[in-house]
Design an enzyme around this catalytic site. Sequence first.
Site, short mmCIF file in Angstrom:
data_model
loop_
_atom_site.label_atom_id
_atom_site.label_comp_id
_atom_site.label_asym_id
_atom_site.label_seq_id
_atom_site.Cartn_x
_atom_site.Cartn_y
_atom_site.Cartn_z
N SER A 1 15.71 41.58 -12.55
CA SER A 1 15.31 41.27 -11.17
C SER A 1 14.01 40.47 -11.07
O SER A 1 13.23 40.65 -10.13
CB SER A 1 15.24 42.55 -10.33
OG SER A 1 16.52 43.17 -10.26
N GLU B 1 14.76 44.44 -21.29
CA GLU B 1 15.48 44.42 -20.03
C GLU B 1 15.98 45.83 -19.71
O GLU B 1 17.02 46.25 -20.22
CB GLU B 1 16.69 43.49 -20.12
CG GLU B 1 16.34 42.06 -20.41
CD GLU B 1 17.41 41.09 -19.91
OE1 GLU B 1 17.06 40.18 -19.15
OE2 GLU B 1 18.59 41.27 -20.24
N HIS C 1 22.54 41.39 -25.38
CA HIS C 1 22.33 41.64 -23.96
C HIS C 1 22.98 42.97 -23.57
O HIS C 1 24.02 43.33 -24.10
CB HIS C 1 22.91 40.50 -23.12
CG HIS C 1 22.48 40.58 -21.69
ND1 HIS C 1 23.13 41.39 -20.78
CD2 HIS C 1 21.46 39.99 -21.02
CE1 HIS C 1 22.51 41.28 -19.61
NE2 HIS C 1 21.50 40.45 -19.72
N ASN D 1 19.38 33.19 -17.94
CA ASN D 1 20.68 33.64 -18.45
C ASN D 1 21.68 33.51 -17.31
O ASN D 1 21.64 34.30 -16.37
CB ASN D 1 20.56 35.09 -18.92
CG ASN D 1 21.92 35.68 -19.29
OD1 ASN D 1 22.91 34.96 -19.40
ND2 ASN D 1 21.95 37.00 -19.48
N GLY E 1 20.07 43.01 -12.10
CA GLY E 1 20.98 42.71 -11.00
C GLY E 1 20.91 43.72 -9.86
O GLY E 1 21.77 43.76 -9.00
N LYS F 1 24.79 34.01 -17.34
CA LYS F 1 25.94 34.93 -17.44
C LYS F 1 27.22 34.13 -17.22
O LYS F 1 27.28 32.96 -17.61
CB LYS F 1 25.76 36.10 -16.47
CG LYS F 1 24.37 36.75 -16.65
CD LYS F 1 24.18 38.06 -15.97
CE LYS F 1 22.79 38.59 -16.29
NZ LYS F 1 22.52 39.89 -15.69
N GLU G 1 24.73 43.81 -21.17
CA GLU G 1 26.12 43.69 -20.72
C GLU G 1 27.06 43.62 -21.92
O GLU G 1 28.16 44.16 -21.89
CB GLU G 1 26.27 42.48 -19.79
CG GLU G 1 25.66 42.78 -18.43
CD GLU G 1 25.07 41.59 -17.71
OE1 GLU G 1 25.42 40.43 -18.04
OE2 GLU G 1 24.25 41.81 -16.80
P1 13P Z 1 18.80 39.68 -13.09
O1 13P Z 1 17.61 38.76 -13.16
O2 13P Z 1 19.93 39.15 -12.26
O3 13P Z 1 18.41 41.08 -12.76
O4 13P Z 1 19.41 39.73 -14.58
C1 13P Z 1 18.57 39.98 -15.64
C2 13P Z 1 19.29 39.72 -16.91
O5 13P Z 1 20.21 40.43 -17.29
C3 13P Z 1 18.90 38.53 -17.68
O6 13P Z 1 19.46 38.55 -18.95
#
Ligand code: 13P
Length: 254
Positions: free
Chosen positions: A216, A170, A98, A12, A176, A14, A100
């Site tokens: 992560s 997740e 997601h 992903n 992150g 983003k 976010e």
């Molecule tokens: P990270 O791997 O940067 O922690 O992000 C995970 C994520 O949100 C994947 O959709």
Amino acid sequence: MGPGRKPVLAGNWKMFKTGAEAAAFARELRPRVSMIHDAEIVVCPPFTALSAALQALTGSNVQVGAQDVYWEAEGAFTGEVSAPMLKEAGCRWVIVGHSERRQLFGETDEAVARKAAAALGAGLSPIVCVGETLAEREAARTLDVVGRQIRTGLGGLSEEQMAGLVVAYEPVWAIGTGKVATPTQAEEVHQAIRSLVREIHGAPAAGALRILYGGSVKAGNVAELMSQPDVDGALVGGASLSAESFAAIVRWRG
Ligand code: 13P
């Protein structure tokens, strides 16, 4: 990883990478993963880089997905992109719900359900994301929260529709942050998701469902996560932005 379930390793991106950067990434990734046939490899660029990524990945074993979708096919919905549009553009996958989108853009479980159904209706495979916040985990509400997200997000789908999607667990506190869930923590929630899907949709749907872990994930921790019986893949953020590190994750078997 469970028997009979082909792993999915999805990146992903983003809100990172232009079209030119996506094409450069694709050129670097292709040769690094061309020998992998026992896993599905997916990258999810921003909408504006989908076409460059698709073009650069034509004829490769890397599939492309979008990061969001709207549930109506067309209409006066400024700024939105529909599932048939993504399908026509060449996408096979789309991330839905997601954290976010839930946290920053107010996406509800009901919206997730509509988006997942619309994606399936257009022939896309949704990657439906669920996961608890740190406060919810600390209050021992993880399984309640994830259970509600699964019931509302997927409860209305048919068994046949369930075969076309994957779930990504997740935990928000692991996204992150560099703070990965332990394999045991991930397995506990993955198992709970599978049991709930068994309750709602029956044993065959639950047994075939691929449940990815996200938060992560890196080359250094993916093998241990994948060794858990109910972890069937990974949804990777930061570590999917470099072709080298994403390829190392895709090649977790060594
Ligand atoms: P990270 O791997 O940067 O922690 O992000 C995970 C994520 O949100 C994947 O959709």
